[in-house]
Enzyme design. Structure first.
Site, PDB file in Angstrom:
ATOM      1  N   VAL A  21     -18.312  37.812 -65.906  1.00 25.66           N
ATOM      2  CA  VAL A  21     -18.964  36.767 -66.491  1.00 25.66           C
ATOM      3  C   VAL A  21     -18.259  35.399 -66.669  1.00 25.66           C
ATOM      4  CG1 VAL A  21     -20.309  35.847 -68.590  1.00 25.66           C
ATOM      5  CG2 VAL A  21     -20.907  38.122 -67.285  1.00 25.66           C
ATOM      6  N   THR A  94     -20.418  44.650 -73.546  1.00 25.42           N
ATOM      7  CA  THR A  94     -21.100  45.173 -74.599  1.00 25.42           C
ATOM      8  C   THR A  94     -21.484  46.442 -74.175  1.00 25.42           C
ATOM      9  OG1 THR A  94     -22.670  43.871 -73.973  1.00 25.42           O
ATOM     10  CG2 THR A  94     -21.547  43.375 -76.037  1.00 25.42           C
ATOM     11  N   CYS A 269     -25.407  46.364 -66.601  1.00 28.27           N
ATOM     12  CA  CYS A 269     -26.631  45.844 -67.154  1.00 28.27           C
ATOM     13  C   CYS A 269     -27.805  46.737 -67.130  1.00 28.27           C
ATOM     14  CB  CYS A 269     -26.854  44.527 -66.348  1.00 28.27           C
ATOM     15  SG  CYS A 269     -25.504  43.131 -66.522  1.00 28.27           S
ATOM     16  N   ARG A 337     -18.606  50.535 -61.988  1.00 26.71           N
ATOM     17  CA  ARG A 337     -18.988  50.813 -63.338  1.00 26.71           C
ATOM     18  C   ARG A 337     -20.453  51.274 -63.234  1.00 26.71           C
ATOM     19  NH1 ARG A 337     -17.644  45.346 -66.416  1.00 26.71           N
ATOM     20  NH2 ARG A 337     -18.865  44.561 -64.626  1.00 26.71           N
TER      21      ARG A 337
HETATM   22  N1  NAD Z   1     -21.456  41.799 -64.919  1.00 27.49           N
HETATM   23  C1  NAD Z   1     -22.472  41.360 -64.772  1.00 27.49           C
HETATM   24  O1  NAD Z   1     -23.241  41.389 -63.816  1.00 27.49           O
HETATM   25  C2  NAD Z   1     -23.293  40.667 -66.146  1.00 27.49           C
HETATM   26  C3  NAD Z   1     -24.334  39.796 -65.928  1.00 27.49           C
HETATM   27  C4  NAD Z   1     -25.020  39.337 -67.122  1.00 27.49           C
HETATM   28  C5  NAD Z   1     -24.481  39.560 -68.321  1.00 27.49           C
HETATM   29  N2  NAD Z   1     -23.325  40.432 -68.446  1.00 27.49           N
HETATM   30  C6  NAD Z   1     -22.759  40.708 -69.749  1.00 27.49           C
HETATM   31  O2  NAD Z   1     -21.700  39.821 -69.992  1.00 27.49           O
HETATM   32  C7  NAD Z   1     -20.626  40.473 -70.882  1.00 27.49           C
HETATM   33  C8  NAD Z   1     -19.270  40.586 -70.150  1.00 27.49           C
HETATM   34  O3  NAD Z   1     -19.594  41.292 -68.981  1.00 27.49           O
HETATM   35  P1  NAD Z   1     -18.531  41.310 -67.727  1.00 27.49           P
HETATM   36  O4  NAD Z   1     -19.164  41.955 -66.635  1.00 27.49           O
HETATM   37  O5  NAD Z   1     -17.854  39.900 -67.470  1.00 27.49           O
HETATM   38  O6  NAD Z   1     -17.278  42.312 -68.328  1.00 27.49           O
HETATM   39  P2  NAD Z   1     -16.095  42.380 -67.643  1.00 27.49           P
HETATM   40  O7  NAD Z   1     -15.564  43.864 -67.814  1.00 27.49           O
HETATM   41  O8  NAD Z   1     -15.942  41.937 -66.226  1.00 27.49           O
HETATM   42  O9  NAD Z   1     -14.955  41.227 -68.269  1.00 27.49           O
HETATM   43  C9  NAD Z   1     -14.849  41.434 -69.465  1.00 27.49           C
HETATM   44  C10 NAD Z   1     -13.346  40.943 -69.931  1.00 27.49           C
HETATM   45  O10 NAD Z   1     -13.138  40.526 -71.157  1.00 27.49           O
HETATM   46  C11 NAD Z   1     -11.755  41.284 -71.523  1.00 27.49           C
HETATM   47  N3  NAD Z   1     -11.743  41.408 -72.844  1.00 27.49           N
HETATM   48  C12 NAD Z   1     -12.138  42.523 -73.627  1.00 27.49           C
HETATM   49  N4  NAD Z   1     -11.820  42.317 -75.018  1.00 27.49           N
HETATM   50  C13 NAD Z   1     -11.507  40.945 -75.080  1.00 27.49           C
HETATM   51  C14 NAD Z   1     -10.956  40.345 -76.229  1.00 27.49           C
HETATM   52  N5  NAD Z   1     -10.798  40.847 -77.516  1.00 27.49           N
HETATM   53  N6  NAD Z   1     -10.396  39.147 -75.911  1.00 27.49           N
HETATM   54  C15 NAD Z   1     -10.033  38.814 -74.601  1.00 27.49           C
HETATM   55  N7  NAD Z   1     -10.580  39.292 -73.647  1.00 27.49           N
HETATM   56  C16 NAD Z   1     -11.222  40.472 -73.916  1.00 27.49           C
HETATM   57  C17 NAD Z   1     -11.686  42.416 -70.699  1.00 27.49           C
HETATM   58  O11 NAD Z   1     -10.168  42.618 -70.778  1.00 27.49           O
HETATM   59  C18 NAD Z   1     -12.242  41.995 -69.287  1.00 27.49           C
HETATM   60  O12 NAD Z   1     -11.480  41.316 -68.462  1.00 27.49           O
HETATM   61  C19 NAD Z   1     -21.321  41.729 -71.234  1.00 27.49           C
HETATM   62  O13 NAD Z   1     -22.056  41.550 -72.276  1.00 27.49           O
HETATM   63  C20 NAD Z   1     -22.524  41.934 -70.207  1.00 27.49           C
HETATM   64  O14 NAD Z   1     -23.418  42.915 -70.486  1.00 27.49           O
HETATM   65  C21 NAD Z   1     -22.807  40.951 -67.396  1.00 27.49           C
END
Ligand code: NAD
Length: 417
Positions: A21, A94, A269, A337
């Site tokens: 994201v 999350t 998700c 994942r």
């Molecule tokens: N992946 C999807 O398709 C998608 C789509 C819509 C919404 N979301 C939501 O978006 C959010 C993020 O998901 P994602 O897929 O990008 O996760 P991700 O695991 O790809 O990326 C998250 C990043 O955040 C970093 N991180 C964690 N804690 C941190 C902190 N305290 N400070 C700085 N960096 C930190 C992690 O190291 C990781 O690189 C979630 O809530 C998810 O449900 C994801």
């Protein structure tokens, strides 16, 4: 902070979390003229990003390198970097905890990390998916207890991300964005920010509406996927081709949307977000019974697939050898994942099978390495139709194939789920 243009704070964005994201958001903002500080906890990811190497498929190395060369993007693991920004977005995972309840620890710790460095008049937006009330009840109290005394006014909004990794049509820019500010000024600023990077922005009257809408979208997917997976099992038991049924129903021009059966649900998700809803319902003294049942059906599906596949195997020994084709949770990505292939493998092993896998986009999975399509097996399962899969060597050996992706039904020796 070296290597980035911070001269105009009103055009500096800090993004917490540089994953599926956060990084696409960063690049969309760079394209819209923002300078972006990508704050990331993982030191190796920070290093990788600053070398211009993208960890997510949707962002090319070229695009990232161009943003770095233009002094418009830098990755950092220093949360104090938010002090330079007028807008800060939280994009951290999350997930669920071991009891399959919402685990907001990463969201809370990210908020704690940045709160002491937020400058006056900063807009803080949560893009992470969570249950309604997360911004108001979890994030804002943490920020207010830790913000600097010089920071008098802060603005808050929820703008849940809808990105669909691997989607060649819908992206950050052209997917309408829901925005719910905590008050009028927050909403004004949040709308202005998202209008600068998205083609279409939809205002909701509260952050809770935006949070709930995101959960509704993904729960809609879960319930329909569970329904079609249950329906598939009923049809199969009665000797009816479910795909013909779906195709026939889909000729209705209104009121029907075709969902297809599969190994199960995967990714960050669909298997996760509906459980934020069931937890939230129970917290409020209610039960989301349809959603809870859908989750059960979804979790049972890999077992059904394992049994269907083993019924096809003509094992020469007592140990059937099963090859899983495609282990990522969906085609076009290397993301494993919450992939239903894990439960599929477990179910096969529990039934005495020897299991190997192939996935052109996944080099390593749960401590194991892929084999090739030439691996000697009694049955193969197409779990995810990953680009680059080659069924030819399997078919040439006359090995039966169970296709759970509805792509190879016309081929001899292939049975559709
Ligand atoms: N992946 C999807 O398709 C998608 C789509 C819509 C919404 N979301 C939501 O978006 C959010 C993020 O998901 P994602 O897929 O990008 O996760 P991700 O695991 O790809 O990326 C998250 C990043 O955040 C970093 N991180 C964690 N804690 C941190 C902190 N305290 N400070 C700085 N960096 C930190 C992690 O190291 C990781 O690189 C979630 O809530 C998810 O449900 C994801």
């Amino acid at each position: 902070m070296a290597g980035i243009d911070l001269s105009d704070r009103s055009k500096v964005l800090a993004i917490i979390g540089q994953g599926y994201v956060g990084l696409p958001l960063a690049m969309a903002a760079v394209d819209a003229g923002w300078s972006v500080i990508g704050i990331e906890k993982s030191a190796s990811r920070v290093e990788q990003l600053n070398l211009g190497s993208s960890p997510v498929e949707d962002i090319s190395d070229e695009r990232l390198a161009k943003a770095i060369a233009a002094n418009k993007f830098v990755a950092s693991n220093d949360p104090a970097g938010v002090s330079h920004a007028s807008v800060v977005t939280i994009c951290v995972p999350t997930p669920l905890d071991d009891s399959r309840n919402p685990d907001l620890e990463l969201l809370k710790s990210a908020t704690k990390d940045v709160a002491p460095s937020l400058s006056d008049r900063t807009l803080l937006v949560s893009e992470s998916t969570s249950y309604p009330g997360t911004l108001r009840e979890v994030i804002i109290p943490i920020v207010n207890s830790l913000k600097p005394s010089t920071t008098k006014s802060l603005y808050f909004a929820s703008a849940p991300e809808r990105v669909n990794p691997g989607d060649l049509i819908w992206d950050q820019k052209n997917t309408p964005r829901l925005v719910g500010g905590i008050d009028e000024e927050s909403q004004k600023r949040a709308l202005a920010f998202y209008n600068s990077i998205c083609d279409s922005v939809v205002a909701t009257s509260t952050p809770e509406i935006a949070e709930a809408a995101k959960i509704l979208e993904n729960t809609f997917r879960l319930v329909n996927i569970a329904m079609i997976n249950e329906f598939t099992q009923l049809c199969s038991a009665q000797g009816i081709n479910v795909h013909e049924v779906i195709n026939a129903a889909a000729t209705k021009p209104y009121g029907f949307m075709p969902f297809r059966p599969g190994v199960g649900i995967g990714g960050h998700c669909i298997p996760v977000d509906p459980l934020y809803l069931t937890w939230w319902a129970r917290k409020g003294g209610q039960v989301a019974s349809l959603v809870e049942r859908s989750d059960e059906i979804a979790n049972q599906m890999p077992i059904y697939v394992a049994e269907r596949a083993l019924a096809l195997a003509k094992a020469s020994t007592g140990t059937p050898k099963v090859l899983i084709l495609g282990v990522a949770y969906k085609p076009g990505v290397g993301d494993v994942r919450e992939t239903p292939a894990s439960a599929l493998r477990e179910a096969l092993v529990a039934r005495g099978a020897e299991v190997a896998w192939v996935d052109p986009l996944v080099p390593f999975w749960e401590g194991t390495q892929p084999v090739s399509e030439a691996w000697d097996c009694d049955v193969a399962i197409v779990a995810t139709n990953q680009p680059g899969l080659n069924l030819k060597p399997i078919r040439e050996r006359g090995v039966p194939i169970l296709d759970c992706t509805n792509n190879y039904g016309d081929l001899q020796g292939v049975e559709l789920l």
